[in-house]
Design an enzyme around this catalytic site. Structure first.
Site, PDB file in Angstrom:
ATOM      1  N   ASP A  12       0.885  -1.176   0.000  1.00  0.00           N
ATOM      2  CA  ASP A  12       0.000   0.000   0.000  1.00  0.00           C
ATOM      3  C   ASP A  12       0.917   1.219   0.000  1.00  0.00           C
ATOM      4  O   ASP A  12       2.144   1.092   0.126  1.00  0.00           O
ATOM      5  CB  ASP A  12      -0.900  -0.002   1.244  1.00  0.00           C
ATOM      6  CG  ASP A  12      -1.840   1.197   1.281  1.00  0.00           C
ATOM      7  OD1 ASP A  12      -2.345   1.606   0.215  1.00  0.00           O
ATOM      8  OD2 ASP A  12      -2.071   1.761   2.369  1.00  0.00           O
ATOM      9  N   SER A  13       0.314   2.411  -0.088  1.00  0.00           N
ATOM     10  CA  SER A  13       1.123   3.621  -0.044  1.00  0.00           C
ATOM     11  C   SER A  13       1.664   3.899   1.361  1.00  0.00           C
ATOM     12  O   SER A  13       2.613   4.659   1.507  1.00  0.00           O
ATOM     13  CB  SER A  13       0.278   4.810  -0.503  1.00  0.00           C
ATOM     14  OG  SER A  13      -0.865   4.916   0.317  1.00  0.00           O
ATOM     15  N   CYS A  75      -4.367  -1.634  -1.679  1.00  0.00           N
ATOM     16  CA  CYS A  75      -4.556  -0.206  -1.933  1.00  0.00           C
ATOM     17  C   CYS A  75      -5.613  -0.103  -3.015  1.00  0.00           C
ATOM     18  O   CYS A  75      -5.445  -0.657  -4.111  1.00  0.00           O
ATOM     19  CB  CYS A  75      -3.237   0.394  -2.408  1.00  0.00           C
ATOM     20  SG  CYS A  75      -3.385   2.102  -2.964  1.00  0.00           S
ATOM     21  N   GLU A 154      -2.582   8.270   8.708  1.00  0.00           N
ATOM     22  CA  GLU A 154      -1.112   8.163   8.791  1.00  0.00           C
ATOM     23  C   GLU A 154      -0.591   8.801  10.083  1.00  0.00           C
ATOM     24  O   GLU A 154       0.432   8.407  10.608  1.00  0.00           O
ATOM     25  CB  GLU A 154      -0.451   8.834   7.580  1.00  0.00           C
ATOM     26  CG  GLU A 154      -0.607   8.079   6.262  1.00  0.00           C
ATOM     27  CD  GLU A 154       0.290   6.837   6.145  1.00  0.00           C
ATOM     28  OE1 GLU A 154       1.419   6.857   6.661  1.00  0.00           O
ATOM     29  OE2 GLU A 154      -0.159   5.841   5.548  1.00  0.00           O
ATOM     30  N   CYS A 186     -10.943   2.691   0.681  1.00  0.00           N
ATOM     31  CA  CYS A 186      -9.531   3.040   0.832  1.00  0.00           C
ATOM     32  C   CYS A 186      -9.071   2.276   2.054  1.00  0.00           C
ATOM     33  O   CYS A 186      -9.751   2.291   3.088  1.00  0.00           O
ATOM     34  CB  CYS A 186      -9.364   4.551   1.044  1.00  0.00           C
ATOM     35  SG  CYS A 186      -7.681   5.029   1.484  1.00  0.00           S
ATOM     36  N   HIS A 188      -6.935   2.845   4.164  1.00  0.00           N
ATOM     37  CA  HIS A 188      -6.668   3.658   5.354  1.00  0.00           C
ATOM     38  C   HIS A 188      -7.954   3.902   6.165  1.00  0.00           C
ATOM     39  O   HIS A 188      -7.880   4.161   7.363  1.00  0.00           O
ATOM     40  CB  HIS A 188      -6.108   5.028   4.956  1.00  0.00           C
ATOM     41  CG  HIS A 188      -4.657   5.026   4.587  1.00  0.00           C
ATOM     42  ND1 HIS A 188      -4.172   4.461   3.440  1.00  0.00           N
ATOM     43  CD2 HIS A 188      -3.572   5.554   5.237  1.00  0.00           C
ATOM     44  CE1 HIS A 188      -2.856   4.646   3.387  1.00  0.00           C
ATOM     45  NE2 HIS A 188      -2.472   5.303   4.460  1.00  0.00           N
TER      46      HIS A 188
END
Ligand code: DGL
Length: 267
Positions: A12-13, A75, A154, A186, A188
């Protein structure tokens, strides 16, 4: 012939894909996992399709160097834009998160009115409405980008007035469409699930594709004869392209276990 004792590769990012690792570890406890968070280039959601595809191919190649038997694109943005290119480039199975999420949403809805939240990239790709309508042709899909959710996750800033105000702003217009199901499109966003649920209320089912993705990975490993045969506890390795310390701190919170070592990798 695949070496079934190789790891499942996941990327993932940033920390978001750990929500998928958590489900993989729960569903497939015998499988070793190597995870790559492309923290030097997060967020992916604001970048063009060509750029995200290039990043996704670079992540896949780093993971392949470590030896993996299957790749999980944890992701949504990279799944929406890069899945075709990844499948064309790799000679191992590549599993994205959009199809499993769409499948879970189609199974969960009663009214056929489904909301999808994701990054700008995922929403503008139209990948979710297409995938949902493949499962439920009559479904009405309402999508909205929630760009501030990624930096909040994050930063592990998950509760309180700031995430709540962001959620109210983003979700208010979606709720006016009378949705009964909301896809957290997403990886996240499940980190902000409590705040999101507080805004949507109990009448809206929140769908997170992680569980369904883990099921798909298990079925794919079975079909390829790729289940790990080792009996000792599997190894989890974590790689990042920037700031291993912050990843280890935030990641441990979400994975519910310490990340023993987080290795920095140079792209
Ligand atoms: N977690 C990712 C997703 O599922 C990417 C978020 C981002 O980097 O913008 O789309």
């Amino acid at each position: 012939m695949v070496d079934s004792n190789l790891a499942i590769g996941v990327f993932d990012s940033g920390v978001g894909g750990l929500t998928v690792v958590r489900e993989l570890a729960r569903a497939l406890p015998e499988e070793p996992i190597v995870y790559l968070g492309d923290t030097a280039r997060v967020p992916y959601g604001t970048k063009s399709s060509a750029t995200v595809t290039r990043y996704a191919l670079a992540c896949a190649s780093i993971l392949q160097e470590r030896g993996i038997k299957i790749l999980v694109v944890a992701c949504n943005t990279a799944s929406a834009h890069g899945l075709g290119a990844l499948r064309a480039a790799l000679d191992i199975p590549v599993i994205g998160v959009v199809e499993p999420g769409a499948h879970a949403a189609a199974a969960a809805t009663r009214s056929g009115r489904i909301g999808v939240i994701g990054t700008r990239g995922t929403v503008s790709s139209g990948a979710y409405p297409e995938a949902i309508q493949r499962c439920a042709a009559a479904a009405k899909v309402f999508a909205a980008p929630c760009p501030l959710f990624v930096p909040l996750a994050e930063e592990a800033w998950l509760e309180g007035p700031v995430p709540l105000a962001a959620a109210q702003n983003y979700l208010g217009p979606l709720l006016e469409n009378g949705i009964d199901t909301l896809v957290l499109g997403c990886t996240h966003y499940p980190l902000l699930k409590e705040t999101i649920a507080h805004v949507t209320g109990p009448a809206v089912t929140l769908v997170d594709s992680a569980e369904e993705t883990a099921r798909t990975v298990g079925q794919t490993l079975d079909a390829m004869g790729g289940r790990c045969t080792r009996t000792f506890l599997p190894q989890y390795r974590f790689l990042v392209s920037d700031d291993p310390d912050s990843f280890a701190r935030v990641g441990a919170l979400f994975l519910g276990r310490p990340l023993d070592t987080v290795e920095w990798v140079d792209f």
